[in-house]
Scaffold this motif. Structure first.
Motif, PDB file in Angstrom:
ATOM      1  N   ARG A  84       0.643  -2.073  -4.238  1.00 48.05           N
ATOM      2  CA  ARG A  84       1.941  -1.416  -4.050  1.00 48.05           C
ATOM      3  C   ARG A  84       1.768   0.097  -3.944  1.00 48.05           C
ATOM      4  O   ARG A  84       2.482   0.770  -3.180  1.00 48.05           O
ATOM      5  N   LEU A  85       0.801   0.640  -4.701  1.00 48.89           N
ATOM      6  CA  LEU A  85       0.534   2.080  -4.671  1.00 48.89           C
ATOM      7  C   LEU A  85      -0.335   2.492  -3.489  1.00 48.89           C
ATOM      8  O   LEU A  85      -0.561   3.685  -3.272  1.00 48.89           O
ATOM      9  N   GLN A  86      -0.853   1.487  -2.752  1.00 47.37           N
ATOM     10  CA  GLN A  86      -1.695   1.716  -1.579  1.00 47.37           C
ATOM     11  C   GLN A  86      -2.960   2.499  -1.939  1.00 47.37           C
ATOM     12  O   GLN A  86      -3.281   3.527  -1.344  1.00 47.37           O
ATOM     13  N   TRP A  87      -3.686   1.975  -2.922  1.00 48.22           N
ATOM     14  CA  TRP A  87      -4.983   2.516  -3.320  1.00 48.22           C
ATOM     15  C   TRP A  87      -6.059   1.538  -2.855  1.00 48.22           C
ATOM     16  O   TRP A  87      -6.355   0.557  -3.531  1.00 48.22           O
ATOM     17  N   PRO A  88      -6.656   1.755  -1.686  1.00 50.15           N
ATOM     18  CA  PRO A  88      -7.558   0.757  -1.097  1.00 50.15           C
ATOM     19  C   PRO A  88      -8.800   0.447  -1.930  1.00 50.15           C
ATOM     20  O   PRO A  88      -9.209  -0.714  -2.023  1.00 50.15           O
ATOM     21  N   VAL A 139       6.050  -8.220  -0.159  1.00 46.57           N
ATOM     22  CA  VAL A 139       6.569  -9.430  -0.806  1.00 46.57           C
ATOM     23  C   VAL A 139       5.603 -10.599  -0.632  1.00 46.57           C
ATOM     24  O   VAL A 139       5.462 -11.448  -1.526  1.00 46.57           O
ATOM     25  N   ASN A 140       4.914 -10.657   0.503  1.00 48.62           N
ATOM     26  CA  ASN A 140       3.954 -11.741   0.736  1.00 48.62           C
ATOM     27  C   ASN A 140       2.866 -11.752  -0.328  1.00 48.62           C
ATOM     28  O   ASN A 140       2.441 -12.821  -0.775  1.00 48.62           O
ATOM     29  N   HIS A 141       2.413 -10.567  -0.721  1.00 48.54           N
ATOM     30  CA  HIS A 141       1.375 -10.473  -1.737  1.00 48.54           C
ATOM     31  C   HIS A 141       1.911 -10.829  -3.125  1.00 48.54           C
ATOM     32  O   HIS A 141       1.179 -11.369  -3.952  1.00 48.54           O
TER      33      HIS A 141
END
Length: 214
Positions: free
Chosen positions: A24-28, A191-193
């Motif tokens: 959600r925080l987009q930390w790859p 939401v899929n995740h």
């Protein structure tokens, strides 16, 4: 590396919770660490529970290792990485099916489950195929057929052996794949995740635990 099955199960679930947060925080980098951390836990769980001590356990362990590989490949966003991940999970489903049919099977239950699986497959393919790019149409069709066959084998094995954990794991694995397909082909969304990853990792944990009740 911890050797307690309960601790490994808890660690896997904690990694999944962390995965949902960092995604959600987009930390790859954190996403890769937490996802593969969870995957490593379910592989090691099967080993700790004695997967290497039976033919069934060895098949399941092979499927879990392929799941780990698929998880790593799906971290990439390129089509080639996704296709490779698809192949890894296809083989994983195949090894699970092999594990289930290596034990006792209830033929009538498997037949009923196969009919239900075919009906579900038709619904899923009718929903998915209009959104699927041409290069993926055949692989996706094969994938759906294999995973539904795996679920039917799980039903036959569960009824014959009374090991319902196998059926729950197989069904949750199939459900999680719908989230992957929706994310990749239909409608990308966080939401899929939120429901896809928990169902996937719980499925792998259940199937890893099944080696202890072989």
């Amino acid at each position: 590396m911890m050797n307690s099955p309960i601790a490994l199960t808890a660690a896997c679930l904690l990694f999944v919770i962390a995965l949902l947060v960092v995604d959600r925080l987009q930390w790859p980098l954190a996403r890769a660490f937490t996802k593969l951390g969870a995957s490593t836990c379910f592989v090691w769980l099967a080993i700790v529970l004695g997967a290497m001590q039976s033919r069934y356990g060895q098949w399941v362990l092979g499927a879990l290792v392929l799941g780990w590989l698929g998880d790593a490949l799906l971290l990439g966003k390129r089509s080639a990485a996704f296709m490779a991940g698809l192949v890894a999970f296809l083989l994983s489903h195949g090894l699970y099916a092999t594990a289930f049919v290596s034990g006792p099977l209830n033929g009538p239950a498997m037949a009923v489950a196969l009919v239900a699986a075919c009906a579900a497959g038709v619904v899923v393919l009718r929903w998915l195929r209009p959104h699927t790019p041409a290069p993926f149409k055949a692989p996706v069709l094969v994938y759906v057929v294999v995973i539904l066959a795996m679920c039917a084998a799980a039903a036959g094995h569960a009824v014959a052996s009374g090991r319902w954990i196998v059926l729950w794991g197989a069904v949750l694995f199939a459900v999680s794949d719908i989230a992957v397909a929706r994310q990749r082909f239909v409608r990308p969304s966080p939401v899929n995740h939120l429901w896809g990853w928990p169902t996937y990792f719980v499925a792998q944990l259940l199937l890893a635990w099944s080696v202890a009740t072989r």
